[in-house]
Design a protein around this motif. Structure first.
Motif, short mmCIF file in Angstrom:
data_model
loop_
_atom_site.label_atom_id
_atom_site.label_comp_id
_atom_site.label_asym_id
_atom_site.label_seq_id
_atom_site.Cartn_x
_atom_site.Cartn_y
_atom_site.Cartn_z
N ALA A 14 -1.32 4.12 2.99
CA ALA A 14 -1.83 4.82 2.12
C ALA A 14 -1.63 5.97 2.95
O ALA A 14 -0.95 6.76 2.65
CB ALA A 14 -2.57 4.49 2.10
N LEU A 15 -2.01 5.70 5.05
CA LEU A 15 -1.62 7.42 4.88
C LEU A 15 -0.49 7.34 5.81
O LEU A 15 0.16 8.44 5.64
CB LEU A 15 -2.13 6.17 6.49
N LEU A 16 0.32 6.41 5.41
CA LEU A 16 2.03 7.12 5.60
C LEU A 16 2.16 7.50 4.59
O LEU A 16 3.95 8.65 4.82
CB LEU A 16 2.72 5.90 6.40
N GLY B 197 0.87 -1.47 0.16
CA GLY B 197 -0.40 -0.26 0.46
C GLY B 197 0.91 1.12 0.14
O GLY B 197 0.38 1.92 -0.65
N PHE B 198 2.00 1.68 0.78
CA PHE B 198 2.82 2.47 1.18
C PHE B 198 3.78 2.88 -0.14
O PHE B 198 3.50 3.68 -1.29
CB PHE B 198 3.60 2.03 2.40
N GLY B 199 3.82 1.44 -1.10
CA GLY B 199 4.97 1.38 -2.25
C GLY B 199 4.13 1.81 -3.56
O GLY B 199 4.43 2.63 -4.16
N VAL B 200 2.27 1.64 -3.83
CA VAL B 200 1.87 2.09 -4.36
C VAL B 200 1.23 3.33 -4.84
O VAL B 200 1.92 4.37 -6.04
CB VAL B 200 0.22 0.73 -4.67
N THR B 201 1.00 3.67 -3.61
CA THR B 201 0.75 5.11 -2.84
C THR B 201 1.70 6.39 -3.26
O THR B 201 1.96 7.23 -4.05
CB THR B 201 -0.28 5.62 -2.38
N SER B 202 2.97 5.50 -3.29
CA SER B 202 3.83 6.72 -3.05
C SER B 202 4.81 6.78 -4.40
O SER B 202 5.19 7.73 -5.15
CB SER B 202 5.44 6.23 -2.31
N VAL B 203 4.86 5.82 -5.31
CA VAL B 203 4.71 5.74 -6.55
C VAL B 203 4.11 6.62 -7.77
O VAL B 203 4.16 7.74 -8.23
CB VAL B 203 5.33 4.43 -7.55
#
Length: 321
Positions: free
Chosen positions: A270-272, A210-216
């Motif tokens: 996603a929050l991060l 979740g963090f990786g996809v949203t950061s990309v």
């Protein structure tokens, strides 16, 4: 009355994440959360309670979240219709489609509101509370009235402030799409799928995804080259990124081993992303000093992390593994 305190928490968490954690508003404007809450929070509460009341699940929540995003930035804010909205003239001509406008802006709108304005706050608050209905019929009706009045007020303020009103065709077209998405949410959300056995990654891995996809998604402008029709490359990249992510997450979520901890891990990741993206976004505030903007987002980041920790503790877990 049902357990109404989670509804109050969601009512204020949605605008906090959607506006303040993102870096759209400085800490000096924190009182404006009461202005944003009827629209953001009211929408999030109505979506969550509708999904719970009619058994729509996360499929219904996501589709109604997309409808909410189009409602906010279409008929209410009119951002999708007004290319010069708050300096967004940079979107003018980017992947422009007649009758739709900028696909780049449309994709950003759908992504931000679906993931962060609605789904992330709902997942965090649900982890802190029971998964039953939070409001009775009276409470649901009251939130509906607050949502309509608050959204109407913001819409009138935006129209007066920007001296812009969309055409009747734009209002009608967006209304058809929004209603269609809500109908689709009820149609698909009520469909039951027999859970299947299969491997599901540990919550830590799901959170990292979740963090990786949203950061990309947020780093897209850095990762993709300029020129050579880059706006259309961006449009295609968005479809690939979230298309693949949706397929993978749906595949995991339909397995018996998927648990509320996995859902919370996805939301936490996603929050991060918003935690770090908010600092980058806050630097572009024109009417606030850089120091105040960054200090404010530091406070917002600490609050967001505290909410995530509380959600994990209430869910009965201290770690992501």
């Amino acid at each position: 009355m049902k357990r109404w305190w989670p509804a109050v928490g969601l009512f204020f968490l949605a605008p906090f994440v959607g506006e303040f954690l993102l870096g759209n508003q400085p800490i000096t404007n924190l009182a404006q959360i009461f202005l944003f809450a009827p629209m953001y929070g009211g929408g999030a509460v109505l979506i969550r309670e509708s999904a719970q009341r009619f058994g729509l699940g996360w499929t219904g929540i996501v589709l109604m979240a997309v409808a909410y995003g189009l409602l906010e930035e279409g008929p209410i804010d009119q951002m999708l219709f007004n290319p010069a909205y708050v300096g967004l003239d940079s979107f003018a001509g980017l992947a422009e489609v007649p009758g739709i406008g900028s696909l780049t802006l449309l994709q950003s709108t759908i992504t931000l509101h679906t993931i962060w304005s609605i789904c992330v706050p709902i997942a965090l608050v649900e982890a802190c509370a029971s998964r039953e209905l939070w409001l009775g019929r009276g409470g649901f009706a009251a939130v509906s009235i607050i949502f309509v009045l608050g959204s109407t007020l913001l819409g009138l303020m935006q129209a007066a402030g920007f001296h812009f009103v969309a055409s009747p065709a734009q209002f009608a077209g967006s209304a058809v799409v929004i209603v269609g998405l809500v109908v689709l949410a009820f149609a698909l959300g009520r469909r039951t799928h027999r859970p299947v056995h299969g491997p599901v990654p540990q919550p830590l891995i799901v959170g990292l995804v979740g963090f990786g996809v949203t950061s990309v998604f947020w780093l897209e402008s850095v990762l993709l080259p300029d020129g050579l029709g880059s706006e259309w490359i961006s449009v295609a990249w968005w479809f690939v990124l979230f298309g693949v992510a949706t397929v993978v997450v749906l595949r995991w979520a339909r397995r018996r081993e998927w648990s509320p901890r996995h859902t919370l891990a996805l939301a936490t990741g996603a929050l991060l992303t918003y935690v770090w993206a908010g600092f980058a976004h806050a630097r572009d505030m024109d009417d606030t000093s850089l120091t105040v903007a960054l200090l404010g987002n530091a406070v917002f980041a600490l609050v967001a992390i505290a909410v995530a920790v509380l959600a994990w503790r209430r869910l009965g877990s201290q770690t992501l593994v």
